[in-house]
Design an enzyme around this catalytic site. Sequence first.
Site, PDB file in Angstrom:
ATOM      1  N   ARG A 242       0.859  -1.178   0.000  1.00  0.00           N
ATOM      2  CA  ARG A 242       0.000   0.000   0.000  1.00  0.00           C
ATOM      3  C   ARG A 242       0.894   1.226   0.000  1.00  0.00           C
ATOM      4  O   ARG A 242       1.949   1.237   0.645  1.00  0.00           O
ATOM      5  CB  ARG A 242      -0.905   0.042   1.241  1.00  0.00           C
ATOM      6  CG  ARG A 242      -2.186  -0.781   1.134  1.00  0.00           C
ATOM      7  CD  ARG A 242      -3.152  -0.267   0.073  1.00  0.00           C
ATOM      8  NE  ARG A 242      -4.352  -1.062  -0.033  1.00  0.00           N
ATOM      9  CZ  ARG A 242      -4.512  -2.118  -0.865  1.00  0.00           C
ATOM     10  NH1 ARG A 242      -3.523  -2.497  -1.647  1.00  0.00           N
ATOM     11  NH2 ARG A 242      -5.658  -2.760  -0.905  1.00  0.00           N
ATOM     12  N   GLU A 271      -2.880   8.015  -4.086  1.00  0.00           N
ATOM     13  CA  GLU A 271      -3.337   7.441  -5.341  1.00  0.00           C
ATOM     14  C   GLU A 271      -4.633   8.105  -5.823  1.00  0.00           C
ATOM     15  O   GLU A 271      -5.495   8.373  -4.985  1.00  0.00           O
ATOM     16  CB  GLU A 271      -3.629   5.941  -5.098  1.00  0.00           C
ATOM     17  CG  GLU A 271      -2.877   5.047  -6.023  1.00  0.00           C
ATOM     18  CD  GLU A 271      -2.950   3.589  -5.611  1.00  0.00           C
ATOM     19  OE1 GLU A 271      -2.164   3.201  -4.739  1.00  0.00           O
ATOM     20  OE2 GLU A 271      -3.771   2.878  -6.187  1.00  0.00           O
ATOM     21  N   HIS A 295      -1.094   0.308  -9.825  1.00  0.00           N
ATOM     22  CA  HIS A 295      -1.812  -0.584  -8.901  1.00  0.00           C
ATOM     23  C   HIS A 295      -2.379  -1.794  -9.664  1.00  0.00           C
ATOM     24  O   HIS A 295      -3.565  -2.106  -9.557  1.00  0.00           O
ATOM     25  CB  HIS A 295      -2.936   0.177  -8.164  1.00  0.00           C
ATOM     26  CG  HIS A 295      -3.284  -0.436  -6.841  1.00  0.00           C
ATOM     27  ND1 HIS A 295      -3.733   0.288  -5.762  1.00  0.00           N
ATOM     28  CD2 HIS A 295      -3.287  -1.731  -6.431  1.00  0.00           C
ATOM     29  CE1 HIS A 295      -3.990  -0.525  -4.750  1.00  0.00           C
ATOM     30  NE2 HIS A 295      -3.726  -1.759  -5.123  1.00  0.00           N
TER      31      HIS A 295
END
Length: 329
Positions: A242, A271, A295
């Site tokens: 993450r 993000e 991602h």
Amino acid sequence: MTASVFVTREIPDEGLKMLRRDKHLKIEIYEGDKLIPRRELLRRVKGKNVILSMLTEKIDREVMDAAGPSLKMIANYAVGFDNIDLKEAAKRKLVITNATHPNVSETVAEHAVALIFALAHRIVEADHFTRAGKYKGWEPQLLLGTDVMGKTLGLIGGGAIGGMVARRMHEGFGVKIIYTDVKRNPAFEKMSGAKLRTKEQLLGESDFVSLHVPLLPSTKHLIDDKALNLMKKTGFLINTARGSVVDSAALVRALKKGKIAGAGIDVFEGEPQFARKKSDADYLQHAWNVILTPHTASATIETRQAMSRTAAENILAFVKGKTPQNVIK
Ligand code: GLV
Ligand code: GLV
């Protein structure tokens, strides 16, 4: 029981088909394969029993209130669940599931391995160089990279994904594996010959550091200035976990000062921006020793279908009064 399920975005179809086959379920999907606007989310969850959510939706108190007392379950279409307020969910006794599946772990592990090799062999940079018409003939010192074999890989997080990275790198490429975690994992050690280290030892010894921890208050900015300073100047950082596990400002400082050799990043702080600060995002966007993927570590057709089936199995188990396989506690 009869249950209504709101799916926040179109997902690969296998799980949706499973849900649709169950006559007791009423499925509603947000149309159009696009990110659901917040207001639309709040409107559409009203009166639903189950929300099948993506990691792009913050499922917090506001959403739970908007759904109302009918809400019983949140089935996240992701391995991570940091988008869900677990405390609020516990207060309401909601069942939360993630979409962990061996296939997902394998795929994310493959992606981490791909980033390791792409960094070591400068694959992306070499591709751009070649396409740009810069290749004028073989040169003894053109785009020299570094070998992976014989190097040390440090895994932060000895869970399912970390274990799969370890086994592949150890068995396939003779890489020495060290890891750090809150507790020892004997299975992990047996599988890959991995040795437990403190975080500080690991950072100092590793040629590649790969992150495989969930985002928790205790893992936020686990990689900060101090951690990056401990890494080898020739070391690479790989993040498929993450974004916020890494302090993006500290990462950019370390890259600028040459404190590490490069980074392979699939997940970002802030993000879809590449970093918390715009200037840092701009730096990362143009740094050749950095590889960025959007991602997509779990983005294979097999895995996204497996996640779809897993989310559906969790929901089907729950509505049948059973305990779903992937309950988050
Ligand atoms: C992706 O990041 C996931 O958590 O599944
Ligand atoms: C490279 O192509 C070599 O033959 O060494």
